[in-house]
Motif scaffolding. Structure first.
Motif, short mmCIF file in Angstrom:
data_model
loop_
_atom_site.label_atom_id
_atom_site.label_comp_id
_atom_site.label_asym_id
_atom_site.label_seq_id
_atom_site.Cartn_x
_atom_site.Cartn_y
_atom_site.Cartn_z
N ALA A 13 0.83 -1.20 0.00
CA ALA A 13 0.00 0.00 0.00
C ALA A 13 0.86 1.25 0.00
N ALA A 16 2.75 2.76 -5.33
CA ALA A 16 2.37 1.88 -6.44
C ALA A 16 1.09 1.12 -6.11
N SER A 37 -1.43 -5.07 3.40
CA SER A 37 -0.17 -4.39 3.70
C SER A 37 0.32 -4.77 5.09
N LYS A 38 1.60 -5.08 5.20
CA LYS A 38 2.12 -5.46 6.51
C LYS A 38 2.18 -4.25 7.45
N SER A 44 4.18 3.12 4.88
CA SER A 44 4.97 2.57 3.76
C SER A 44 6.15 3.50 3.48
N HIS A 45 7.22 2.95 2.91
CA HIS A 45 8.40 3.81 2.71
C HIS A 45 8.12 4.99 1.79
N SER A 46 7.16 4.86 0.89
CA SER A 46 6.84 5.98 -0.04
C SER A 46 6.62 7.30 0.71
N GLY A 51 12.37 14.59 -2.41
CA GLY A 51 12.73 15.64 -3.35
C GLY A 51 11.74 15.95 -4.44
N GLY A 52 11.04 14.93 -4.99
CA GLY A 52 10.11 15.26 -6.05
C GLY A 52 9.75 14.12 -6.97
N ALA A 158 1.86 -10.90 4.04
CA ALA A 158 1.79 -11.96 3.02
C ALA A 158 3.05 -12.82 3.11
N ASP A 212 10.16 -8.50 0.47
CA ASP A 212 9.35 -9.72 0.60
C ASP A 212 8.70 -10.16 -0.72
N GLU A 369 8.68 -0.25 -6.92
CA GLU A 369 10.08 -0.62 -6.76
C GLU A 369 10.33 -2.13 -6.78
N THR A 383 13.81 11.15 -8.69
CA THR A 383 12.43 11.59 -8.99
C THR A 383 11.73 10.74 -10.06
N SER A 385 11.35 7.54 -9.67
CA SER A 385 10.76 6.38 -9.02
C SER A 385 9.33 6.64 -8.57
N THR A 386 9.11 7.77 -7.89
CA THR A 386 7.73 8.06 -7.50
C THR A 386 6.87 8.22 -8.76
C1 LIG Z 1 14.19 8.56 2.12
C2 LIG Z 1 13.77 8.31 0.72
C3 LIG Z 1 13.51 9.38 -0.13
C4 LIG Z 1 13.11 9.15 -1.44
N1 LIG Z 1 12.85 10.24 -2.23
C5 LIG Z 1 12.39 10.04 -3.48
C6 LIG Z 1 12.02 11.15 -4.29
O1 LIG Z 1 12.06 12.31 -3.87
N2 LIG Z 1 11.58 10.90 -5.54
C7 LIG Z 1 11.48 9.64 -6.04
O2 LIG Z 1 11.06 9.48 -7.19
N3 LIG Z 1 11.82 8.57 -5.28
C8 LIG Z 1 12.25 8.73 -4.02
N4 LIG Z 1 12.58 7.65 -3.25
C9 LIG Z 1 12.31 6.29 -3.76
C10 LIG Z 1 10.81 6.02 -3.68
O3 LIG Z 1 10.28 6.64 -2.53
C11 LIG Z 1 10.48 4.54 -3.63
O4 LIG Z 1 11.15 3.84 -4.62
C12 LIG Z 1 8.97 4.32 -3.81
O5 LIG Z 1 8.24 5.15 -2.94
C13 LIG Z 1 8.59 2.87 -3.60
O6 LIG Z 1 7.18 2.77 -3.57
P1 LIG Z 1 6.47 1.36 -3.63
O7 LIG Z 1 5.00 1.67 -3.70
O8 LIG Z 1 7.03 0.54 -4.70
O9 LIG Z 1 6.83 0.64 -2.25
P2 LIG Z 1 6.79 1.13 -0.72
O10 LIG Z 1 6.35 2.52 -0.55
O11 LIG Z 1 8.08 0.72 -0.13
O12 LIG Z 1 5.64 0.24 -0.12
C14 LIG Z 1 5.75 -1.16 0.04
C15 LIG Z 1 4.43 -1.68 0.55
O13 LIG Z 1 4.45 -3.10 0.55
C16 LIG Z 1 3.96 -3.60 1.77
N5 LIG Z 1 4.58 -4.91 2.00
C17 LIG Z 1 5.89 -5.24 1.86
N6 LIG Z 1 6.06 -6.55 2.17
C18 LIG Z 1 4.84 -7.04 2.51
C19 LIG Z 1 4.37 -8.31 2.94
N7 LIG Z 1 5.18 -9.35 3.13
N8 LIG Z 1 3.04 -8.44 3.19
C20 LIG Z 1 2.20 -7.39 3.06
N9 LIG Z 1 2.60 -6.18 2.67
C21 LIG Z 1 3.90 -6.00 2.39
C22 LIG Z 1 4.34 -2.54 2.78
O14 LIG Z 1 3.49 -2.62 3.91
C23 LIG Z 1 4.12 -1.27 1.98
O15 LIG Z 1 2.77 -0.87 2.05
C24 LIG Z 1 12.98 7.84 -1.93
C25 LIG Z 1 13.25 6.78 -1.09
C26 LIG Z 1 13.66 7.01 0.21
C27 LIG Z 1 13.97 5.85 1.09
#
Ligand SMILES: Cc1cc2nc3c(=O)[nH]c(=O)nc-3n(C[C@H](O)[C@H](O)[C@H](O)COP(=O)(O)OP(=O)(O)OC[C@H]3O[C@@H](n4cnc5c(N)ncnc54)[C@H](O)[C@@H]3O)c2cc1C
Length: 566
Positions: A13, A16, A37-38, A44-46, A51-52, A158, A212, A369, A383, A385-386
């Motif tokens: 959650a 993405a 979502s765990k 979530s790390h997002s 930065g943008g 999961a 994971d 990611e 920027t 990745s988001t």
């Molecule tokens: C400090 C920091 C700053 C950043 N700044 C930028 C920026 O300015 N611009 C940019 O483009 N990118 C930036 N990035 C990179 C970008 O934020 C990430 O690549 C992106 O947000 C990842 O999003 P995601 O939705 O793929 O996963 P995440 O946001 O990491 O979410 C993963 C989700 O999966 C769930 N999950 C994981 N494992 C399990 C499981 N086993 N069971 C159930 N749920 C699970 C988690 O609960 C979570 O909800 C930054 C990263 C960091 C760390």
């Protein structure tokens, strides 16, 4: 085991996963959609993205320019059809976010403001101060919760995908509150589980970013693509590794070594501090290795100087950075430089998926990611990745929805769920050995930090592989001290380490095999890029004896590889 069924199950959650949920729900109110979502979605790390988000929003900028910057940044390993699609879709996502309430920072005449970022030849990072991800996540979560056909399972972990005849039929997940395993039957599953940076010791990522989803997909036969390419961000705060956004350099920050030199003039005379991350991280690491870094109680560091920007600009554009530097670094950037060094920051690799986010397993999609489409090739631009999460989260939601509307439920093999229950509760929670999970985890992270870091050699990678395999053996002999059911964090740490050990092994094996230097993968024993042999994507398949590697060509549309200089 309690049983659930939903047309679509989205695992994750973050940006993405939430974007996928909104896209699927928009497509049809009849679809029954679950988001597992765990963590609570807003943990979530997002949420940490600072930065943008990149998008072409001005006439002086162009899709071709954004695409070329991305391809060059990727050291020509990106699939160019994916890049071209991505750059065209990104502006739509910025406007949608605007309509849904995202408080973008603005220019004095009211336009969405954009700041410069490394490797981009035009300032195209849309931002909300230095808390872009925080605002994007709140916007999307607010939007996603308005749909009555989206059900959230927060704090559900999961553990495995269930696949029959190369078709995904559902998954297993543990409700963390009760410690009970449940089964989820689904027509389509979207993986949106984020990166695997926590295989490293010094990283900008949350403790929960343990890859994971990548490991779950890998174990049921989906290949992991380009896992050797791990991005190192030039400015991890010392000593924690918490990120100091590249936006700090985008706003004009300088990097200094202990001799007071802006050393980037030696490595990227044109782009200086705003060269792509692989270039700047290598430059910093070279300064450190050659003895020109500062020395502090936590080892060598480089200085990031923002003082010349002035207090007003720092407060307006980088308020979070100032706060973080004061609280976690003990320095006020208005008065002193910030101590930084490179930190593991992004996983270019992930679950292989095509431009429609389909993986080689039918009904299984991957976005954000955890996926590898491959948009970022050997090195991601900041920027992008988001922006990728928004663009391809939407694609995954739509594609999964279309597929789920045309497909029926497949039979769910209960015996596979029972075997998983046994693996998890008897094999991991019930294991009666003498090894401790935090100890093994620390050893793995230190190993990755020393032998699979910015500069790599065949010898060190071989030794790392041996060590990680020993750790995998030792893992069979763990003991989780807490045998409780409710929110057993020792147990989830063990499940996560089990996933991470697989991913560390794939990362090392893929890096060992690639005998060239490209983007973030830098081999001291093979210092040159070798397009003749290595203009290919690595695919790692699970086998009981360890990963088996295959290679597939890179899609090139317009831009032939040339020398990459900044
Ligand atoms: C400090 C920091 C700053 C950043 N700044 C930028 C920026 O300015 N611009 C940019 O483009 N990118 C930036 N990035 C990179 C970008 O934020 C990430 O690549 C992106 O947000 C990842 O999003 P995601 O939705 O793929 O996963 P995440 O946001 O990491 O979410 C993963 C989700 O999966 C769930 N999950 C994981 N494992 C399990 C499981 N086993 N069971 C159930 N749920 C699970 C988690 O609960 C979570 O909800 C930054 C990263 C960091 C760390």
């Amino acid at each position: 085991m309690e049983k659930h069924a939903h047309d679509i199950v989205i695992v994750g959650a973050g940006l993405a996963g939430l974007r996928a949920a909104v896209a699927a729900a928009e497509l049809s109110s009849k679809l029954d959609i679950a988001v597992i979502s765990k963590l609570h979605p807003l943990r979530s790390h997002s949420v940490c993205a600072q930065g943008g988000t990149a998008a072409v929003m001005r006439e002086k900028d162009s899709f071709d320019l954004h695409a070329f910057d991305t391809v060059k940044g990727a050291d020509y390993l990106a699939d160019q059809d994916v890049v071209e699609f991505f750059v065209r879709q990104a502006p739509r996502e910025i406007i949608l976010m605007e309509h849904w309430g995202c408080p973008w920072s603005r220019t004095p005449d009211g336009k969405i403001d954009q700041r410069p970022f490394g490797g981009h030849t035009y300032p195209r990072a849309c931002f909300a101060a230095d808390m872009t991800g925080f605002h994007e996540m709140h916007t999307l979560y607010g939007k996603a919760t308005t749909y009555s056909n989206v059900k959230f399972y927060d704090e559900w972990f999961a553990t495995s995908l269930i696949v029959e005849n190369n078709i995904v039929v559902g998954l297993t997940a543990i409700e963390l509150k009760t410690g009970e395993m449940h089964t989820f039957k689904a027509k389509a599953v979207v993986m949106a589980t984020g990166g695997h940076e926590r295989i490293y010791e010094f990283t900008t990522f949350s403790h929960t970013t343990t890859g994971d989803g990548m490991a779950m997909a890998y174990r049921v036969g989906a290949p992991l693509e380009d896992m050797e390419f791990v991005q190192f961000h030039p400015t991890g705060l010392v000593p924690s590794g918490v990120l100091i956004t590249e936006g700090a350099r985008g706003e004009g920050g300088y990097l200094y070594n202990a001799l007071g030199e802006r050393f980037m003039k030696r490595y990227a005379p044109e782009k200086m501090e705003l060269a792509p991350r692989d270039v700047v991280s290598r430059a910093e690491q070279t300064e450190i290795l050659e003895g020109r870094a500062f020395m502090g109680p936590y080892g060598p560091y480089i200085a990031l100087d923002l003082r010349h920007l002035g207090e007003e600009k720092i407060n307006e554009r980088l308020p979070l950075i100032r706060d973080v530097a004061i609280k976690l670094g003990g320095v006020d950037p208005v008065k002193e430089p910030i101590p930084i060094r490179p930190a593991a920051h992004y996983s270019m690799g992930g679950i292989k998926a095509n431009i429609r986010t389909e993986t080689p397993i039918r009904g299984l999609y991957a976005a954000g990611e955890c996926s590898c489409l491959s948009l970022h090739g050997a090195n991601r631009l900041g920027t992008n990745s988001t922006a990728e999460c928004l663009v391809f989260g939407a694609v995954a939601g739509e594609e999964a929805a279309k597929y789920a509307m045309s497909a029926g439920f497949h039979e769910f093999p209960e015996e596979k769920a029972l075997a998983e229950e046994k693996r998890v509760f008897d094999g991991i929670l019930g294991s009666e050995g003498g090894e401790r999970v935090p100890q093994l985890r620390d050893e793995m992270r230190r190993l990755m930090n020393t032998k699979v870091w910015i500069f790599r050699t065949g010898e060190e990678l071989k030794s790392a592989l041996k060590e990680v395999r020993t750790l995998k053996e030792r893992f069979k002999n763990i003991k989780v001290e807490d045998r409780g059911k409710t929110f057993n964090t020792g147990f989830t740490a063990a499940l996560q380490l089990d996933f991470m050990l697989d991913l560390a092994e794939v990362t090392i094996i893929s890096a060992l095999a690639r005998t060239e230097s490209r983007g973030a993968h830098s081999r001291l024993d093979y210092p040159n890029r070798d397009d003749e042999r290595w203009l290919v994507h690595t695919l790692a398949y699970y086998t009981v004896d360890g990963p088996r590697l295959e290679y597939v060509p890179v899609t090139i549309t317009k831009w032939q590889p040339t020398i990459r200089k900044y």
